[in-house]
Design an enzyme around this catalytic site. Structure first.
Site, PDB file in Angstrom:
ATOM      1  N   HIS A 183       0.507  -1.238   0.043  1.00 38.25           N
ATOM      2  CA  HIS A 183      -0.198  -0.297   0.225  1.00 38.25           C
ATOM      3  C   HIS A 183       0.837   1.475   0.453  1.00 38.25           C
ATOM      4  O   HIS A 183       0.768   2.329   0.684  1.00 38.25           O
ATOM      5  CB  HIS A 183      -0.933   0.020   1.066  1.00 38.25           C
ATOM      6  CG  HIS A 183      -1.857  -1.147   0.844  1.00 38.25           C
ATOM      7  ND1 HIS A 183      -3.227  -1.202   2.209  1.00 38.25           N
ATOM      8  CD2 HIS A 183      -2.247  -2.058  -0.254  1.00 38.25           C
ATOM      9  CE1 HIS A 183      -3.545  -2.403   1.599  1.00 38.25           C
ATOM     10  NE2 HIS A 183      -3.676  -2.616   0.081  1.00 38.25           N
TER      11      HIS A 183
ATOM     12  N   TYR B 108       0.779  -8.616   4.043  1.00 38.81           N
ATOM     13  CA  TYR B 108       0.831  -8.442   3.147  1.00 38.81           C
ATOM     14  C   TYR B 108       2.133  -9.715   2.865  1.00 38.81           C
ATOM     15  O   TYR B 108       1.832 -10.349   1.583  1.00 38.81           O
ATOM     16  CB  TYR B 108       0.892  -7.126   2.406  1.00 38.81           C
ATOM     17  CG  TYR B 108      -0.432  -6.523   2.153  1.00 38.81           C
ATOM     18  CD1 TYR B 108      -1.323  -7.201   1.010  1.00 38.81           C
ATOM     19  CD2 TYR B 108      -1.591  -6.052   3.368  1.00 38.81           C
ATOM     20  CE1 TYR B 108      -2.620  -6.594   1.539  1.00 38.81           C
ATOM     21  CE2 TYR B 108      -2.582  -5.613   3.644  1.00 38.81           C
ATOM     22  CZ  TYR B 108      -2.823  -6.193   2.410  1.00 38.81           C
ATOM     23  OH  TYR B 108      -4.983  -5.880   2.697  1.00 38.81           O
TER      24      TYR B 108
ATOM     25  N   ARG C 182      -2.509  -3.565  10.026  1.00 42.24           N
ATOM     26  CA  ARG C 182      -4.031  -3.017  10.673  1.00 42.24           C
ATOM     27  C   ARG C 182      -4.273  -4.392  11.221  1.00 42.24           C
ATOM     28  O   ARG C 182      -5.189  -4.530  12.076  1.00 42.24           O
ATOM     29  CB  ARG C 182      -5.065  -2.772   9.574  1.00 42.24           C
ATOM     30  CG  ARG C 182      -5.218  -3.005   8.327  1.00 42.24           C
ATOM     31  CD  ARG C 182      -6.605  -2.588   7.718  1.00 42.24           C
ATOM     32  NE  ARG C 182      -7.112  -4.033   6.209  1.00 42.24           N
ATOM     33  CZ  ARG C 182      -6.440  -3.746   5.419  1.00 42.24           C
ATOM     34  NH1 ARG C 182      -5.729  -3.193   5.017  1.00 42.24           N
ATOM     35  NH2 ARG C 182      -6.829  -4.515   4.556  1.00 42.24           N
TER      36      ARG C 182
END
EC number: 4.2.2.-
Length: 1372
Positions: free
Chosen positions: A487, A496, A550
């Protein structure tokens, strides 16, 4: 930019055919370009007469620039009108939306007064980018109006309006120019079918199925029907053509039909093995447990599957699921049901009705729920990855059965996946896929290729996936230092990054050995990140929260990436995949690391429980069985991950992580309602890991005070959920220097772009065993408070104690734990003693920080919080403290007297320390000087003295501006012993060329002018204290005293050379040798030796302790004098006299026999008592007295007084025993109603009424089973069960009672002293400075009877819980 469409061929639509009108090119210009617009408003409204955000005004919709947009105000009714200046024919409109509204329409007018609608959208993809091609039907109009009727709601619960990138109009409707098959060439096995797809250009031109014509050049080899469904008949080559009827527009591809390619079957078998496992470990308990888990889960899904003919769902939607997330859940459930169908131990194994339900379930999702390859709403991930991957897994399982029974269904079920995952590089709807997203999409592309045996799909994967292996210097991807960014600017090794490892690992292991195996040299970048960014990063099998973004806010078992241990388990599964194709040395490191992690975590976490699939479980078993646990070796490492502003140091005792952010890296990520309170997680948060495995794990993020995280300096003002997410700092000085053993880390904290004015310079000097924390330049104002949090550690109050102490210069606090390895000490100067220390109990739920991945559990944890509060305003505030791990209170107290380091400077310009052979410094500004080092530029430096005149200097440029940075060394460089290529030397100036280093460190070793060393001379001078003039001849003493005086003079001189020092040492040694002793009279030791010999017979056990102490000391001194060759006669005589005196004063121990008869008798008489028969308080007094009596009875040295006292106390304890009342309790009615109501079944009643009933029944059974239950408890349980039975509601009764969920409240640990308004215990400085003892904060005990009642109650409850547990276990 002028927007144009070039039409090569134009057509007129007649019925279902297209007739050519012209073969010449006609230029069509956008009629709206730069025309006058009026509009209802702009996002943010106006400030005075001006729009708050002028970059979003309505004119941007028609400016011809696709990088700009009109963003409407946040109201339902919003509009934009374009004035063409005159009436025009409008053939087509093109509306490109950055964020589509759910409901809007297009209206036209010739006069600007009366409008008619020509298009209306009532099911817009709220918030999604989209492009609409709208038929104008040659309407005549001057004014065209876009009218929004409804805003769209973001996942953050906020509402937003339309955002239009461009609004265009054309006089003529565009007609097709070209048609292209999406498959350029096709190789397919015999008897296979495949659905061909095409696209028409320009985009947005509508073509119906009836206008398309399909044909095959040789139907004996390949046939194709009029829907584009191709069938391979026999081996050979043919061509397939698609054509627009009535035109010459067509496209043709070659098709090669081959006999079945065995490689496809082999690769499908690998995939299937991952899902269904092998028989290798069938007798293993963990494997059996996993098979049972599959069987249980699939059976539960089968029993709850909605199979009604008119169904609107398969399984009821979970409350926390969004619309798109529900698709992921439904397809995941279908996959689990399929696993049960193919699992031999399952009740569903190969049942035809289950197979039929699976197939119909997939059809329902495609036909009814529109998972068709074109429809989507909400989060793109659920469509392209979340749903696609479990559907692909399911189809791999079903493949052979579908191919043999209904090949058409296989094509139908694969068709949506071919569109959602059309290309690995495309992320829906219009973005380029990168990193983990690319590999995730590629898994589906690979799966569909294997299902359809489509070579081109495999080639797509083979060509696209290696792009994720490239080493990058910005944006998403792998970095040379082991960082992994997703991101754009968030550290994401944890989630990720793991997805990337998993995706690449799965793809490579399936393609390995086939024609499509990936052999890209960039795979070495992946191996480098696996080593630095995973093996060296993970701690005790845990993936640190600081690299998990997150996902830290997710409840356990709601996602693969939740707690640190859960994420660690997923990482281990991915590492075992990588090991299968890694070089041997890395494979060995992976295996050793995994074995070490499992050994370190011990029984705390079960890595074999609930694996993600069979492959992960079996691979882990293989690793564990590959070598003995003795090979497990903890990895020691120290890494500054400059590309993601993270630091991790690991040694044998502890690990420490630091989380920061800068101009390059974002503060925290909030999205999809996840990580709502992650505001300060990168404000210098310090993670201290030891053997306390619960720290930072389950429940931590749900309960920690988000405003007061360990290590941070914060403005504690209240912030909204998700406030300032994704912000990057105005400052770039973040990072530090690292020589492999120690590190000098710093962060310029600047919150000015997050609604605060707080700034601070923070440094951490990481030594081996010590963490030195410095802060300076702390400046800011707030209406809350500005604080530095030394620590806020989750503790177990029953295991961890808070201690404190002080010295004349420093104070200390410690958390001493049951396991000494978990002790933590904090040492700080007395200027810091105005600290706030609190023991705080906090409760929370994951739903407080995440609305997507939640559970129903309320967590309660206790925290020890140590902080320095600067108040509402601070200017140039500072802090200094030392953190140590695994030290005793005595060792921490000793450190407070001698910390082992010196703070050289702690200012806003420079922070520096000296520790042993190290000088470490972070310079925040140009031209800073300390300890012989002059830094010309802001930089981080470590100077290490490795020998006399030999230094290693390590330099880093944390600004990462690619500039050269220099330092001047005052030692005078004589020779460069070794240097990294990026470092150069000019005289005494050392320069680092930091271009392309991304903040990483480089070192140089230099020789300098040797320093003058006086240690040997000073030691020799110190040794001379034993010599006295009276013992030596005058002439020899004169030579000696002159040499000693000269030596002392040289030792004191700061300008003395090494030659002068060496000469003084030589002369003093010579003078010592020539000393001549004065002759002495012979000393007579006869009497002394005699008395020593005579008294060797005495034994300590025969004498009193005090008299023996005097004797033993005198004997020891006498022996020493007897052994000394230099002892004088006076010393000998004195030692003899002292020993004789000591012998005389020896006092023998009385030998009277001790009588223990009565004591033993009463012990014997009272062995009959049992704890269950007496109250807890009386039993405690009795058991302690009995234990003491037994101890005295067993002691051979006990005196009669001790025996008598033990007997008396035991008799007293027996008398005070209080029996538990034994009145008989009547349970007849309770047992009767339990028996009467066992007939009820959950399926017949509403969920809410059944919940009340089942809980009442469970409680009634518990009370019935309890032998200690009172009559009141029995009666209450009976009444509660009768009430619950009456309230049972049948499902068809029409009642629909809403179920309420109770949230948890934050609680605080109240104590009898020092409780503030939040209910937390304040440990405040005493009037004398420092801190009160921990005992001052113990709660009042109250009356003994109250305590007894509480203990009795707890014992009753515990007994009941044990019985229930045993009962439930037996039922299972």
């Amino acid at each position: 930019m002028i927007k144009k469409i070039i039409v090569v061929v134009a057509f007129m639509l007649t019925g279902f055919s297209l007739t050519a009108m012209s073969a010449s090119a006609e230029e069509i210009t956008d009629l709206f370009l730069q025309k006058e617009v009026t509009y209802s408003g702009v996002e943010g409204g106006k400030i005075g007469e001006n729009w708050k955000y002028p970059q979003f005004v309505g004119e941007k919709a028609v400016d011809g620039d696709e990088t700009t947009r009109w963003s409407a105000d946040k109201q339902d009714e919003q509009w934009l009108i374009v004035d063409l200046g005159e009436v025009k024919n409008i053939g087509e409109l093109v509306l490109q939306l950055h964020a589509e509204s759910p409901v809007y329409e297009i209206l036209v007018s010739t006069d600007g007064e009366s409008y008619q609608s020509i298009f209306k959208e009532e099911n817009g993809k709220g918030g999604q980018p989209t492009k609409k091609y709208i038929d104008g039907n040659n309407v005549q109009a001057r004014f065209v109006k876009y009218q929004q009727m409804k805003m769209w709601q973001h996942t953050n619960k906020q509402f937003y309006s339309s955002s239009i990138i461009s609004f265009e109009a054309y006089e003529k409707k565009r007609l097709p120019e070209a048609i292209k098959l999406l498959t350029e060439n096709l190789t397919i096995s015999e008897k296979r079918k495949q659905q061909l797809a095409f696209e028409v250009s320009p985009a947005g031109v509508d073509i119906t199925e009836d206008q398309i014509e399909w044909s095959s050049s040789d139907p004996t080899i390949v046939t194709v029907d009029q829907t584009g469904n191709l069938t391979a008949v026999k081996s050979g080559e043919a061509k397939v053509t698609v054509k627009i009827k009535g035109t010459e527009i067509s496209d043709t591809i070659p098709v090669t039909v081959v006999a079945e390619n065995k490689q496809y079957a082999e690769m499908r078998a690998k995939w299937k093995m991952r899902l269904l496992g092998t028989t290798q470990y069938d007798n293993d308990a963990d494997v059996q447990q996993y098979r049972a888990q599959i069987a249980t889960e699939s059976l539960a899904l089968w029993q709850t599957l909605n199979q009604a003919a008119d169904r609107e769902y398969l399984w009821e939607r979970k409350p926390s699921d969004t619309v798109s997330a529900d698709y992921t859940t439904q397809f995941t459930n279908i996959k689990k049901l399929a696993l049960g169908y193919y699992e031999p131990s399952s009740e569903l194994f190969e049942k035809p009705e289950v197979y039929d339900a699976i197939v119909k379930g997939i059809e329902f999702m495609i036909d009814t729920k529109k998972y068709n390859g074109t429809y989507y709403t909400g989060n793109w991930w659920d469509w392209q990855i979340g749903s696609a991957q479990p559907l692909t897994d399911t189809l791999i399982l079903l493949h052979d059965d579908l191919l043999n029974t209904d090949a058409e269904k296989l094509n139908k079920f694969t068709a949506p996946l071919m569109l959602y995952a059309k290309d690995p590089n495309i992320q829906w709807p219009i973005y380029r896929a990168t990193g983990a997203n690319l590999t995730d999409i590629s898994i589906t592309v690979l799966g569909t290729g294997l299902l359809l045996e489509d070579n081109q799909r495999l080639v797509q994967v083979q060509e696209a996936v290696p792009s994720v292996l490239k080493s990058v210097s910005s944006g998403d991807g792998l970095y040379p230092d082991g960082s992994l960014i997703q991101h754009g600017y968030f550290p994401y090794n944890g989630s990720y990054g793991n997805e990337l490892l998993k995706g690449f690992g799965r793809i490579q292991t399936i393609l390995q050995g086939s024609d499509w195996e990936m052999n890209d040299p960039n795979i070495s970048n992946l191996f480098n990140v696996v080593d630095k960014g995973y093996l060296q990063l993970m701690v005790n099998g845990k993936m640190p929260s600081m690299v998990s973004g997150r996902s830290i806010s997710r409840a356990p078992e709601t996602n693969p990436f939740t707690t640190e241990f859960e994420s660690g388990k997923e990482t281990i599964a991915n590492l075992t995949l990588i090991a299968k194709f890694a070089p041997e040395n890395l494979r060995n490191d992976i295996y050793t690391s995994i074995q070490t992690w499992l050994q370190q975590s011990g029984s705390y976490y079960h890595f074999f429980k609930k694996p993600r699939d069979f492959e992960a479980l079996i691979d882990l078993k293989n690793v564990v069985n590959s070598a003995s646990p003795a090979q497990a070796t903890p990895m020691q490492s120290l890494n500054v991950y400059g590309s993601m502003d993270r630091v991790l140091q690991k040694n044998n005792e502890y690990a420490v992580g630091i989380s920061m952010y800068s101009q390059r890296v974002g503060n925290y990520e909030f999205g999809n309602t996840e990580n709502k309170k992650g505001w300060h997680t990168a404000d210098g948060m310090l993670y201290l890991y030891n053997q306390d495995f619960a720290q930072f794990d389950e429940g931590y993020w749900a309960t920690i005070d988000p405003y007061r995280l360990p290590g941070t300096t914060v403005d504690t003002r209240e912030l909204a959920n998700g406030a300032y997410t994704g912000k990057r700092s105005p400052q770039s000085w973040v990072g530090g220097s690292n020589n492999g053993q120690v590190a000098s880390i710093g962060m310029f904290l600047d919150k000015s772009n997050e609604g605060m004015n707080l700034v601070a310079k923070k440094s951490w000097f990481l030594l081996d065993g010590q963490i030195i924390n410095l802060g300076s330049g702390i400046t800011g104002t707030t209406d809350a408070s500005i604080e530095t949090i030394l620590d806020n550690r989750m503790i177990h109050p029953q295991e961890v104690k808070l201690n404190q102490g002080s010295d004349k210069d420093n104070s200390w606090i410690s958390l001493s734990a049951a396991n000494p390895l978990n002790n933590i000490g904090y040492v700080f100067p007395n200027s810091m003693n105005t600290l706030d220390v609190q023991i705080e109990e906090r409760s929370g739920r994951y739903g407080d920080i995440n609305e997507y991945f939640v559970n129903d559990k309320t967590y309660t944890n206790t925290f020890a919080k140590i902080s320095k509060n600067y108040g509402k305003t601070v200017e140039n505030g500072t802090y200094e403290y030392l953190t140590v791990v695994g030290k005793t209170n005595e060792e921490i107290a000793a450190l407070s007297k001698n910390k082992g380091y010196t703070v050289l400077e702690n200012t806003a310009n420079l922070q520096a320390i000296e520790a042993g052979n190290y000088v470490m410094m972070n310079t925040w500004n140009n031209d800073q000087e300390i300890a012989g080092l002059y830094a010309y530029d802001p930089m981080s430096v470590i100077s290490e003295k490795i020998d006399n005149g030999v230094y290693r200097l390590t330099l880093a440029n944390p600004l990462q501006n690619n500039a050269s940075v220099s330092i001047e060394f005052d030692k005078g460089i004589l020779e460069v012993v070794a240097a990294d290529p990026e470092i150069s030397v000019d005289q005494n100036i050392i320069t680092l060329n930091s271009a392309g280093l991304n903040g990483s460190s480089r070192s140089i070793i230099v020789k300098t002018t040797p320093e003058v060393t006086k240690e040997a001379l000073e030691k020799l001078i110190q040794e001379q204290k034993e010599h006295q003039e009276k013992d030596y001849t005058a002439s020899s003493w004169k030579v000696y005293s002159e040499a000693l005086k000269q030596a002392q003079t040289v030792a004191d001189q700061t300008t003395a050379t090494q030659a002068e020092v060496d000469q003084a040492e030589t002369e003093l040694r010579s003078a010592v040798k020539q000393l001549v002793k004065v002759p002495t009279k012979e000393v007579d030791k006869t009497n002394l030796l005699k008395i020593i010999k005579e008294n060797e017979k005495h034994q300590e056990k025969d004498y009193t302790a005090s008299s023996w102490k005097v004797y033993s000391e005198a004997l020891k001194q006498a022996q020493t004098v007897a052994d000394q060759t230099t002892a004088t006669q006076a010393e000998v005589d004195q030692a003899e006299a002292k020993l004789r005196s000591a012998v005389k004063q020896l006092v023998k121990v009385p030998t009277k026999e001790v009588d223990k008869t009565n004591l033993l008798k009463i012990i014997k008489e009272n062995e009959k008592h049992q704890e269950k028969d007496y109250t807890a308080s009386s039993w405690k007094v009795y058991s302690e007295a009995l234990k003491q009596a037994q101890t005295v009875a067993d002691q051979t040295t006990a005196t009669q007084a001790e025996v008598d006292q033990a007997e008396t106390e035991l008799r007293s304890a027996v008398k005070q025993l209080v029996k538990v009342p034994t009145k008989e309790v009547d349970k007849t009615n309770l047992l009767k109603i339990i028996k009467e109501n066992e007939k009820h079944q959950e399926k017949d009643y509403t969920a809410s009424s059944w919940k009340v009933y089942s809980e009442a029944l469970k409680q009634a059974q518990t009370v019935a089973d309890q032998t200690t239950a009172t009559q009141a408890e029995v009666d209450q349980a009976e009444a509660k069960l009768r009430s619950a039975v009456k309230r049972l509601t049948l499902k068809n009764s029409g009642e629909n009672k809403k179920e309420q969920k109770n949230g948890g409240n934050n609680g605080h640990l109240n104590t009898s002293t020092g409780v503030d308004q939040t209910g937390t215990k304040q440990v405040k400085p005493s009037s004398q400075g420092g801190f009160r003892k921990a005992s001052q904060f113990l709660p009042s005990t109250g009356e003994k009877k109250s305590i007894a009642l509480v203990i009795i109650g707890l014992l009753v409850i515990a007994s009941g819980c044990l019985l229930v547990f045993r009962k439930s276990k037996s039922k299972k």
